[in-house]
Design an enzyme around this catalytic site. Structure first.
Site, PDB file in Angstrom:
ATOM      1  N   ASP A 160       0.841  -1.203   0.000  1.00 37.56           N
ATOM      2  CA  ASP A 160       0.000   0.000   0.000  1.00 37.56           C
ATOM      3  C   ASP A 160       0.879   1.257   0.000  1.00 37.56           C
ATOM      4  O   ASP A 160       0.599   2.230  -0.701  1.00 37.56           O
ATOM      5  CB  ASP A 160      -0.912  -0.018   1.241  1.00 37.56           C
ATOM      6  CG  ASP A 160      -1.592  -1.366   1.397  1.00 37.56           C
ATOM      7  OD1 ASP A 160      -2.357  -1.736   0.499  1.00 37.56           O
ATOM      8  OD2 ASP A 160      -1.324  -2.069   2.388  1.00 37.56           O
ATOM      9  N   HIS A 188      -4.688  -3.480   6.258  1.00 37.35           N
ATOM     10  CA  HIS A 188      -4.459  -3.721   4.828  1.00 37.35           C
ATOM     11  C   HIS A 188      -5.793  -4.138   4.207  1.00 37.35           C
ATOM     12  O   HIS A 188      -6.085  -5.312   4.022  1.00 37.35           O
ATOM     13  CB  HIS A 188      -3.409  -4.815   4.612  1.00 37.35           C
ATOM     14  CG  HIS A 188      -3.312  -5.206   3.157  1.00 37.35           C
ATOM     15  ND1 HIS A 188      -2.859  -4.358   2.182  1.00 37.35           N
ATOM     16  CD2 HIS A 188      -3.653  -6.346   2.511  1.00 37.35           C
ATOM     17  CE1 HIS A 188      -2.919  -4.948   1.016  1.00 37.35           C
ATOM     18  NE2 HIS A 188      -3.407  -6.159   1.184  1.00 37.35           N
TER      19      HIS A 188
HETATM   20  N1  LIG Z   1      -0.664  -8.037   2.270  1.00 42.46           N
HETATM   21  C1  LIG Z   1      -0.661  -7.788   0.967  1.00 42.46           C
HETATM   22  O1  LIG Z   1      -0.343  -6.665   0.540  1.00 42.46           O
HETATM   23  C2  LIG Z   1      -1.051  -8.846  -0.052  1.00 42.46           C
HETATM   24  C3  LIG Z   1      -0.930  -8.572  -1.418  1.00 42.46           C
HETATM   25  C4  LIG Z   1      -1.251  -9.556  -2.345  1.00 42.46           C
HETATM   26  C5  LIG Z   1      -1.712 -10.781  -1.926  1.00 42.46           C
HETATM   27  N2  LIG Z   1      -1.847 -11.017  -0.600  1.00 42.46           N
HETATM   28  C6  LIG Z   1      -2.307 -12.317  -0.105  1.00 42.46           C
HETATM   29  O2  LIG Z   1      -1.236 -13.267  -0.160  1.00 42.46           O
HETATM   30  C7  LIG Z   1      -1.775 -14.591  -0.154  1.00 42.46           C
HETATM   31  C8  LIG Z   1      -1.098 -15.473  -1.193  1.00 42.46           C
HETATM   32  O3  LIG Z   1      -1.370 -15.010  -2.485  1.00 42.46           O
HETATM   33  P1  LIG Z   1      -0.934 -15.834  -3.787  1.00 42.46           P
HETATM   34  O4  LIG Z   1      -1.384 -15.030  -4.944  1.00 42.46           O
HETATM   35  O5  LIG Z   1       0.485 -16.277  -3.693  1.00 42.46           O
HETATM   36  O6  LIG Z   1      -1.876 -17.114  -3.653  1.00 42.46           O
HETATM   37  P2  LIG Z   1      -1.743 -18.535  -4.396  1.00 42.46           P
HETATM   38  O7  LIG Z   1      -3.066 -19.204  -4.272  1.00 42.46           O
HETATM   39  O8  LIG Z   1      -1.116 -18.403  -5.724  1.00 42.46           O
HETATM   40  O9  LIG Z   1      -0.724 -19.300  -3.458  1.00 42.46           O
HETATM   41  C9  LIG Z   1      -1.012 -19.626  -2.152  1.00 42.46           C
HETATM   42  C10 LIG Z   1      -0.178 -20.862  -1.835  1.00 42.46           C
HETATM   43  O10 LIG Z   1      -0.314 -21.104  -0.453  1.00 42.46           O
HETATM   44  C11 LIG Z   1      -0.368 -22.507  -0.280  1.00 42.46           C
HETATM   45  N3  LIG Z   1      -0.962 -22.778   1.018  1.00 42.46           N
HETATM   46  C12 LIG Z   1      -2.279 -22.781   1.361  1.00 42.46           C
HETATM   47  N4  LIG Z   1      -2.411 -23.127   2.642  1.00 42.46           N
HETATM   48  C13 LIG Z   1      -1.165 -23.332   3.124  1.00 42.46           C
HETATM   49  C14 LIG Z   1      -0.674 -23.722   4.378  1.00 42.46           C
HETATM   50  N5  LIG Z   1      -1.487 -23.999   5.413  1.00 42.46           N
HETATM   51  N6  LIG Z   1       0.665 -23.849   4.526  1.00 42.46           N
HETATM   52  C15 LIG Z   1       1.494 -23.597   3.505  1.00 42.46           C
HETATM   53  N7  LIG Z   1       1.084 -23.249   2.275  1.00 42.46           N
HETATM   54  C16 LIG Z   1      -0.233 -23.118   2.097  1.00 42.46           C
HETATM   55  C17 LIG Z   1      -1.194 -23.005  -1.461  1.00 42.46           C
HETATM   56  O11 LIG Z   1      -0.984 -24.385  -1.710  1.00 42.46           O
HETATM   57  C18 LIG Z   1      -0.652 -22.115  -2.581  1.00 42.46           C
HETATM   58  O12 LIG Z   1       0.475 -22.723  -3.226  1.00 42.46           O
HETATM   59  C19 LIG Z   1      -3.271 -14.386  -0.343  1.00 42.46           C
HETATM   60  O13 LIG Z   1      -3.898 -14.430   0.938  1.00 42.46           O
HETATM   61  C20 LIG Z   1      -3.388 -12.986  -0.892  1.00 42.46           C
HETATM   62  O14 LIG Z   1      -4.655 -12.423  -0.640  1.00 42.46           O
HETATM   63  C21 LIG Z   1      -1.508 -10.086   0.342  1.00 42.46           C
HETATM   64  O1  LIG Z   2      -5.759 -10.373  -2.211  1.00 46.74           O
HETATM   65  C1  LIG Z   2      -6.247  -9.240  -2.067  1.00 46.74           C
HETATM   66  O2  LIG Z   2      -7.277  -9.015  -1.436  1.00 46.74           O
HETATM   67  C2  LIG Z   2      -5.544  -8.055  -2.660  1.00 46.74           C
HETATM   68  C3  LIG Z   2      -4.186  -7.864  -2.072  1.00 46.74           C
HETATM   69  O3  LIG Z   2      -4.203  -7.818  -0.672  1.00 46.74           O
HETATM   70  C4  LIG Z   2      -3.621  -6.587  -2.628  1.00 46.74           C
HETATM   71  O4  LIG Z   2      -3.571  -5.576  -1.917  1.00 46.74           O
HETATM   72  O5  LIG Z   2      -3.222  -6.599  -3.806  1.00 46.74           O
END
Ligand SMILES: NC(=O)c1ccc[n+]([C@@H]2O[C@H](COP(=O)([O-])OP(=O)(O)OC[C@H]3O[C@@H](n4cnc5c(N)ncnc54)[C@H](O)[C@@H]3O)[C@@H](O)[C@H]2O)c1
Ligand SMILES: O=C(O)C[C@H](O)C(=O)O
Length: 329
Positions: A160, A188
């Site tokens: 962010d 967030h």
């Molecule tokens: N804070 C932020 O700014 C921000 C930004 C973008 C995404 N995110 C979040 O990050 C997370 C991951 O996103 P992504 O695009 O990589 O998702 P993705 O689905 O591509 O990958 C998630 C991975 O986590 C694994 N997983 C699920 N449960 C698990 C567990 N208990 N232990 C270990 N591994 C496990 C899955 O098998 C998968 O490979 C999501 O929650 C998304 O919303 C946060």
């Molecule tokens: O997975 C989401 O909700 C969006 C992610 O946290 C982001 O800020 O891109």
């Protein structure tokens, strides 16, 4: 002198953020160009094969700093000896899904992981939670790790922060590196508050440079706060490379320090500063030094900012109540 490698555990290693993150950790961007690392990849059993494929690719890069890769589907093993833990693995939000829906789905992941960190990580463990809802997932993990100092559990709002830097740079024609002291407050989520009242653009107050409160209220804040949803709408998947980049920035800043005269935004346990109830994991302006962070104190919070910080903090308090109700903390 040969340095002992730092153990970095990454959960969700086979996911899309994991794929964008691991190569940068292994090439020295997380901790420094002279810090060797060992990767510990934690996945669910269905994700292990894909993680093995990523590990093969990491091997094929012949990174000089990468001193080992191990893959686990058991959190107790995955966090053994971890110095840094990046909790990425979670269920990503998909089109039309509200973040609140994620609480129950993801809460169950972070409680056992917090306990495994408590029981098996190194004494100097630093935790960054990326998986959403990141602030409250960090709270769940922290609550399950009573022997780890609470301040070691942090949540990512650096994405962010970086988004806000670019929006402000584009509005004012400045370069991102000319902008200092920007702050993300709160959760967030769409309630977060990107604050430019203390920010500086090439030494001048950013709010005065912008001089356009309507742009601030109606364009800047919603664009930054809803950027995650806009990326999902455009890509059909949540942000990955930019999230990985922000995770790198967060940990690098925590370990290596903020630049003189600047600060960063981190989701951290509140000590009650700025009226944020103690214990909530909320985003604050922080400076970092020698691997520790401190909340920037003494900022004047105007009425415009106060209302927005309060709204985001209220949401965090509601999320805390929700996970209490689910017995997750
Ligand atoms: N804070 C932020 O700014 C921000 C930004 C973008 C995404 N995110 C979040 O990050 C997370 C991951 O996103 P992504 O695009 O990589 O998702 P993705 O689905 O591509 O990958 C998630 C991975 O986590 C694994 N997983 C699920 N449960 C698990 C567990 N208990 N232990 C270990 N591994 C496990 C899955 O098998 C998968 O490979 C999501 O929650 C998304 O919303 C946060
Ligand atoms: O997975 C989401 O909700 C969006 C992610 O946290 C982001 O800020 O891109």
């Amino acid at each position: 002198m040969t340095r002992t490698p730092v153990n970095v555990t990454v959960t969700g290693a086979a996911g899309q953020i994991g794929y964008a993150l691991l190569f940068r950790i292994a090439s020295g961007h997380l901790l420094g160009a002279d810090v060797p690392v060992k990767l510990r990849l934690l996945e669910i059993p269905q994700g292990v094969k894909a993680a093995e494929g990523t590990a093969m690719e990491l091997d094929d890069c012949a990174f000089p700093l990468l001193k080992g890769i191990d893959i686990f589907d058991d959190p107790n093993q995955g966090f053994e000896g971890a110095n840094v833990a990046l909790l990425v693995g979670a269920r990503p939000r998909t089109k039309g899904m509200e973040r609140g829906d994620l609480l129950a789905a993801n809460g169950g992941i972070f409680k056992p992981q917090g306990k495994a960190i408590n029981d098996h990580a190194a004494d100097d463990i630093k935790v960054l939670v990326v998986g959403n809802p990141a602030n409250t997932n960090a709270l769940i993990a922290q609550a399950a790790a009573p022997d780890v100092p609470a301040e070691r559990f942090t949540a990512m709002t650096r994405l962010d922060h970086n988004r806000a830097l670019t929006q402000l740079a584009q509005k004012t024609g400045a370069s991102v590196e000319d902008i200092k002291r920007l702050t993300i407050w709160g959760n967030h989520s769409a309630t977060q508050y990107p604050d430019i009242f203390h920010a500086e653009i090439a030494g001048k107050n950013a709010a005065e440079v912008v001089n356009d409160e309507a742009w601030l209220a109606d364009t800047f804040i919603p664009t930054v706060a809803k950027r995650g949803a806009a990326i999902i709408e455009a890509r059909g998947a949540s942000s990955a490379a930019s999230a990985a980049n922000a995770a790198i920035d967060h940990v690098h800043t925590w370990v290596n320090g903020t630049a003189e005269g600047d600060w960063a935004s981190m989701g951290i346990p509140s000590d009650g500063s700025y009226g944020v109830p103690e214990g909530l994991i909320s985003s604050f302006p922080v400076t970092t030094k020698d691997g520790k962070y401190e909340i920037v104190q003494g900022l004047d919070i105007n009425e415009f900012s106060r209302a927005r910080i309060d709204a985001s903090v209220k949401e965090l308090a509601e999320e805390r109540e929700a996970v209490r109700g689910l017995d997750l903390i």
